[in-house]
Write a protein that holds these residues in place. Structure first.
Motif, PDB file in Angstrom:
ATOM      1  N   ASP B  29       0.825  -1.218   0.000  1.00  0.00           N
ATOM      2  CA  ASP B  29       0.000   0.000   0.000  1.00  0.00           C
ATOM      3  C   ASP B  29       0.854   1.262   0.000  1.00  0.00           C
ATOM      4  O   ASP B  29       0.600   2.196  -0.760  1.00  0.00           O
ATOM      5  N   SER B 148      -8.519   2.119  -1.730  1.00  0.00           N
ATOM      6  CA  SER B 148      -7.769   2.193  -0.470  1.00  0.00           C
ATOM      7  C   SER B 148      -8.203   1.078   0.486  1.00  0.00           C
ATOM      8  O   SER B 148      -7.383   0.518   1.211  1.00  0.00           O
ATOM      9  N   LYS B 151      -6.350  -2.017  -0.588  1.00  0.00           N
ATOM     10  CA  LYS B 151      -4.949  -2.037  -0.159  1.00  0.00           C
ATOM     11  C   LYS B 151      -4.843  -2.372   1.330  1.00  0.00           C
ATOM     12  O   LYS B 151      -3.963  -3.128   1.744  1.00  0.00           O
TER      13      LYS B 151
END
Lengths: 123, 405
Positions: B29, B148, B151
Motif C-alpha cells: 500500500d 484504499s 490495499k
C-alpha cells in the motif's frame, strides 16, 4: 453494477414514531452512509421533502397546469434513494436490509438495477 | 515527447517501478501510494522540462524518496530508512517478472472481484483512479475509497511479495485470468448503460493479458484467453450499427472484422490447443476461431461448434454453456432439437427468467414457426435485460413477429 435503493415512506407511519425512534432511524442512516463510503459502494444519496410539498405538472392544450400534492393516490411515497455501485444484486439486497426503514412496518425499501445513466457520472 | 506519448510511457513504467519498490521494501500500500505520487510528478514535469535520459531510474528515485518520506514519520524505522535513503539508485530497473507478481498481489483472494479489478487497473494497468472511476461510471471518491480499502485488506491479510507456489500459484493464476477477462468483458459489453462498448477497457485487458502471455507463453489457458479476447475484439466494428444498436453474429458484415487481429487470435487459439491440459478459455477460443474461419454465417462449421460446446460442458459445466450449445444444435439438427435442450434448462434457478435464455428460446421459436410464442419470449427478454442496446434489439425482433390484431 449500479442499483437504486428507493425508500418508500408513509408520512402517517413516520408521524406516529416517537422522537427516540425517529432519532434512531436518522442515526441508522448516518452509520449506513459512513459504511457505504468506507466500502466504496456509495455513489450518492438524496432525501426528498414531504409529499405534501409536491406539485404535479401536466400540459393540457399546450398550457401547463400545476396542482398541489403528490401524483399518486397512495399511502406510501418516494422519500429518497441511495444510488450504489456494488458487486451484484445479492449484495444490493444485503445492503438494503441494513437500512433502518426496512425493519419498520409501513416503510418500504426497494432495490432496482440502473439501466441508463447520464450526467456528471458519465463525464 | 508530447503529452499522450508521456502518458503511454508512464503507464508502461509505473508497474515496473512499483514491482521494484515492493520487492525491496514490501508494504504494497505504501509503495503504491509513492509510485502514484512519482507518476503525478512526472506527468507535471516531463512535458515542461523534457523526459529525463533514464525515465525509469527517475521514477524509481522519486518514488523511493516519497516512500522514505512516508516511512520516516515512523520513528522506530528511522535509522534503517536513513540508510536506504542514501542508497545509490541503480541506473536500470532489473528486468524481472514483476508484472505477474503484481497481478498475483492485486488478485488477492481476500478481495472482492470489483476490488481486484480496480486495483489491477491501477497498479498493473497504470490507470489513474479518475480513469478507473470513469470507466466504471462511479465518482472518483467512490473508486478511491474502494482502492484504499483493497490495499488495507491486502495489508491486513499479511501478504508478502513472495510469489505463490505450487497449487496456490495455479489457483491464483486462475483468479488473475478471471479478473482480466472481467475487465475485458466490461469493456466489450458494458453490464448496463447506454453505450455498448468501452473499448479502452477491452484494449487495456488485452494489453495486460499480452504481458502475462509474454511471461507464460507455454500456459495453454493464458494463450487461450489472449486468443479469445483478440477473436472477440476483432468483431467490435461490426457488432453495432452507427446508431449503437446491437447486430447479432449471423447478421454482422464480416468485411468489417479486423482480419489481422483474427489471424493472430486464430494462430494463438491453435497453439493453445497443443498445451498438455485443456481449459475453458482454450475451448472458447477454439469456438471463436471456428466462427472467424467462416466467410459467411451460413458457412459456419456448426458441427465443430457443437462438438466444442460439448467439450466445454464436460470440463466447465455451466447452464450458460448448455444454452450456447442449444444454439449450435439448432443449426445442425433444427430448432426443435435446440428447444428440447432448452426445456431441460428452464428449471435451473441460475437461468430461470434470465434474458439470455428467453432470447435464445424466442429465436428458436421464431425459426420453428411459432411467432406468437416467440413474441412473448422476446418481450419478456427485453424486460429482463439491463442493457439498453440489447433491449432495443429484442424489441425490434418482437416487432417482426408481433401477432396481428
Amino acid at each position: 453494477m449500479k442499483f437504486v435503493i428507493s425508500l418508500h415512506i408513509n408520512p402517517a407511519v413516520l408521524d406516529a414514531l416517537t422522537d427516540e425512534e425517529k432519532a434512531a432511524i436518522g442515526a441508522g442512516h448516518g452509520a449506513f452512509i459512513e459504511e457505504l463510503k468506507a466500502s466504496g459502494e456509495l455513489i450518492l444519496t438524496q432525501a426528498l421533502v414531504d409529499p405534501s410539498q409536491a406539485a404535479v405538472v401536466t400540459v393540457r392544450g399546450g398550457q401547463p397546469v400545476v396542482t398541489d400534492g403528490p401524483f399518486l393516490e397512495a399511502k406510501e411515497f418516494l422519500g429518497g434513494f441511495y444510488l450504489i455501485d456494488c458487486e451484484d444484486k445479492e449484495r444490493a439486497i444485503e445492503l438494503a436490509a441494513r437500512i433502518p426503514d426496512a425493519a419498520i412496518q409501513g416503510l418500504g425499501v426497494e432495490v432496482r438495477q440502473v439501466m441508463f445513466s447520464d450526467g456528471q457520472l458519465e463525464a | 515527447m508530447t503529452g499522450p506519448l508521456i502518458e503511454d510511457l508512464l503507464r508502461e513504467l509505473a508497474p515496473q517501478v512499483l514491482g521494484v519498490l515492493v520487492r525491496r521494501h514490501g508494504q504494497f500500500d505504501d509503495c503504491e501510494d509513492a509510485v502514484q505520487e512519482a507518476v503525478l510528478a512526472a506527468a507535471v514535469q516531463w512535458p515542461a522540462e523534457g523526459v529525463p535520459r533514464n525515465p525509469r531510474g527517475w521514477l524509481l528515485t522519486v518514488a523511493t524518496r516519497r516512500l522514505i518520506d512516508q516511512l520516516r514519520s515512523d520513528r522506530a524505522r528511522r535509522e534503517r530508512e536513513e540508510a536506504t535513503a542514501h542508497e545509490v539508485v541503480p541506473e536500470e530497473v532489473p528486468d524481472t517478472d514483476d508484472t505477474l507478481l503484481l497481478l498475483f498481489l492485486c488478485c488477492h483472494p481476500t478481495l472482492t472481484a470489483a476490488s481486484q479489478t480496480a486495483l489491477t487497473l491501477r497498479a498493473v494497468g497504470g490507470l489513474t483512479t479518475a480513469e478507473i472511476a470513469r470507466a466504471f461510471l462511479v465518482p472518483e471518491a467512490t473508486m478511491a475509497a474502494r482502492i484504499s480499502r483493497a490495499k488495507q485488506r491486502i495489508r491486513a491479510a499479511g501478504s508478502s511479495f513472495a510469489p505463490p507456489a505450487g497449487a496456490e500459484r495455479a489457483e491464483r493464476l486462475r483468479v488473475v485470468l478471471q479478473v482480466l477477462y472481467l475487465i475485458f468483458n466490461e469493456g466489450y459489453t458494458a453490464s448496463s448503460g447506454s453505450r455498448l462498448h468501452r473499448p479502452d477497457l477491452a484494449r487495456e485487458a488485452i494489453r495486460l493479458t499480452r504481458a502475462v502471455h509474454a511471461q507464460l507463453p507455454a500456459d495453454g489457458e493464458v494463450t487461450g484467453l489472449l486468443a479469445l479476447m483478440l477473436l472477440t475484439h476483432a468483431r467490435r466494428a461490426a457488432r453495432t450499427t452507427p446508431q449503437g444498436d446491437l447486430v447479432p453474429l449471423a447478421e454482422q458484415d464480416r468485411g468489417r472484422w479486423d482480419r489481422e487481429m483474427l489471424d493472430e487470435g486464430t494462430g494463438l487459439a491453435k497453439a493453445s490447443l497443443g498445451a498438455p491440459e485443456l481449459g475453458p478459455y482454450q475451448v472458447q477460443a477454439a469456438i471463436a476461431a471456428t466462427h472467424a474461419d467462416a466467410p459467411t454465417a451460413a458457412q459456419t462449421d456448426w458441427r465443430q461448434v457443437q462438438a466444442l460446446y460439448l467439450i466445454l460442458e464436460r470440463i466447465a459445466p455451466n447452464p450458460m454453456v448448455t444454452l450456447n450449445r442449444a444454439v449450435a444444435l439448432a443449426e445442425t439438427a433444427g430448432p426443435r432439437a435446440g428447444l428440447d435442450l432448452l426445456a431441460g434448462l428452464a428449471a435451473d434457478p441460475r437461468l430461470a427468467g434470465h434474458h439470455r435464455l428467453l432470447s435464445v428460446r424466442a429465436h428458436l421459436l421464431e425459426r420453428a414457426g411459432e411467432p406468437a410464442a416467440a413474441y412473448e419470449d422476446y418481450r419478456r427478454a427485453a424486460r429482463a435485460t439491463a442493457s439498453l442496446a440489447e433491449q432495443r434489439y429484442l424489441e425490434r425482433r418482437a416487432g417482426r413477429v408481433r401477432p396481428a390484431g
